[in-house]
Design an enzyme around this catalytic site. Structure first.
Site, PDB file in Angstrom:
ATOM      1  CB  SER A  67      -0.908   0.025   1.236  1.00 56.13           C
ATOM      2  OG  SER A  67      -1.581   1.264   1.352  1.00 56.13           O
ATOM      3  CE1 TYR A 118      -3.339  -1.944   5.689  1.00 54.69           C
ATOM      4  CE2 TYR A 118      -2.937   0.321   4.966  1.00 54.69           C
ATOM      5  CZ  TYR A 118      -3.314  -0.990   4.686  1.00 54.69           C
ATOM      6  OH  TYR A 118      -3.658  -1.343   3.396  1.00 54.69           O
TER       7      TYR A 118
END
Length: 322
Positions: free
Chosen positions: A157, A183
């Site tokens: 990501s 994350y």
């Protein structure tokens, strides 16, 4: 003939005219989000897809379109896998290793995002344990089942850019837990895993790449809350308009699957091996200021020494040497 793709390209655009009959592909997280679309596109072009899911009964219902779109001998099967449990990961790896021919491509697609503070079955921080360590064990246990000349694609990501990576306190045992930071760390770990896996396996032609699928409205962001997400998107759109750009637009699920398929099946091995890709091309390193939707990968995510150190730390954490 070389074809050019971009942020608007879809999974079917990337695979247009591609015959995948005889290709066997392992895909984690095949029952939600871009995983379903990735599986559908692969099976529609003749590939045999082995997909993983935590809940098989639910997965069979939501992936019905994968089988209905399968063509040219394409097929799809599901196996149970809970990446937050290394017991489940090892059981899944053993089952897959004992059945069927080698894999041409392995796609580490499954993951969680911005979860509340928590621990995996073995006590690791949920996002790092699920997104990185689960895949680390699964892929390494199946590494010999990837055919020579095959490929690993790890779905990462752009969030990796939001915080420098550190091997210190990966489980948030000494620092306050922050969902977005956790994350970001897990996504940087995904990229570093691809870098080191590529180094270790390129001698037999197996290459590994990390990809950013784009910003897509899927169930992945459910822990953020709808109001928080919408407020963030509204703020970003206003900033883009103020800079004279078009307001923010979500990528479709079909567009989100495109870069994974491009990196795994279309791009030249030496082009993507050990690299980070987005919008169907390899990203340039950029350690300077980056807008919310600008392209670029941070150098720390591609650093070979950090990748080696993370590999060793990961082995220590899971109690296995690969």
């Amino acid at each position: 003939m070389n074809r050019t793709f971009n942020a608007a390209s879809t999974a079917d655009d990337v695979l247009d005219g591609i015959d995948l009959r005889g290709r066997r592909i392992l895909l984690t997280g095949a029952s939600s989000g871009i995983g379903i679309e990735t599986a559908r596109a692969l099976a529609a072009h003749g590939a045999h897809v082995v997909g993983t899911a935590r809940d098989l009964s639910n997965a069979q219902a939501v992936t019905a379109a994968v089988l209905s779109d399968a063509a040219n001998g394409g097929s799809f099967e599901l196996v149970e896998l809970d990446l937050s449990s290394l017991e489940s990961v090892r059981r899944c790896a053993d089952r897959i290793a004992d059945s069927g021919p080698l894999f041409d491509v392995v796609i580490a697609n499954a993951g969680v995002m911005a979860t509340p503070a928590g621990r995996t079955r073995e006590g690791f921080e949920t996002q790092f344990g699920t997104n990185h360590l689960g895949h680390f064990v699964l892929v390494n246990r199946l590494a010999s089942r990837i055919a020579d000349g095959g490929r690993l694609v790890v779905v990462a990501s752009a969030s990796h850019r939001s915080a420098p990576f550190s091997l210190d306190d990966l489980n948030f045992e000494r620092t306050p837990y922050e969902p977005q930071l956790a994350y970001a760390r897990s996504k940087t770990a995904n990229i570093l895993f691809a870098v080191e896996f590529d180094r270790r396996h390129r001698a037999r032609g197996v290459r590994a790449a990390a990809v950013h699928p784009g910003t897509i409205r899927t169930g992945l962001g459910r822990h953020m809350g709808q109001e928080v997400m919408e407020a963030a998107i509204e703020k970003l759109s206003a900033a883009l308009v103020a800079e004279g750009q078009a307001p923010f637009q979500w990528k479709s699920v079909a567009q989100g699957a495109a870069t994974t398929l491009w990196a795994g099946l279309i791009a030249a091995p030496d082009e993507v091996g050990g690299r980070y890709c987005e919008n169907c091309h390899v990203s340039e390193v950029n350690d300077g200021p980056l807008g919310p939707f600008a392209e670029g990968v941070r150098s720390y995510a591609l650093d070979p020494e950090t990748a080696r150190l993370l590999w060793r730390r990961s082995e220590e954490m899971v109690g296995e040497t690969f």
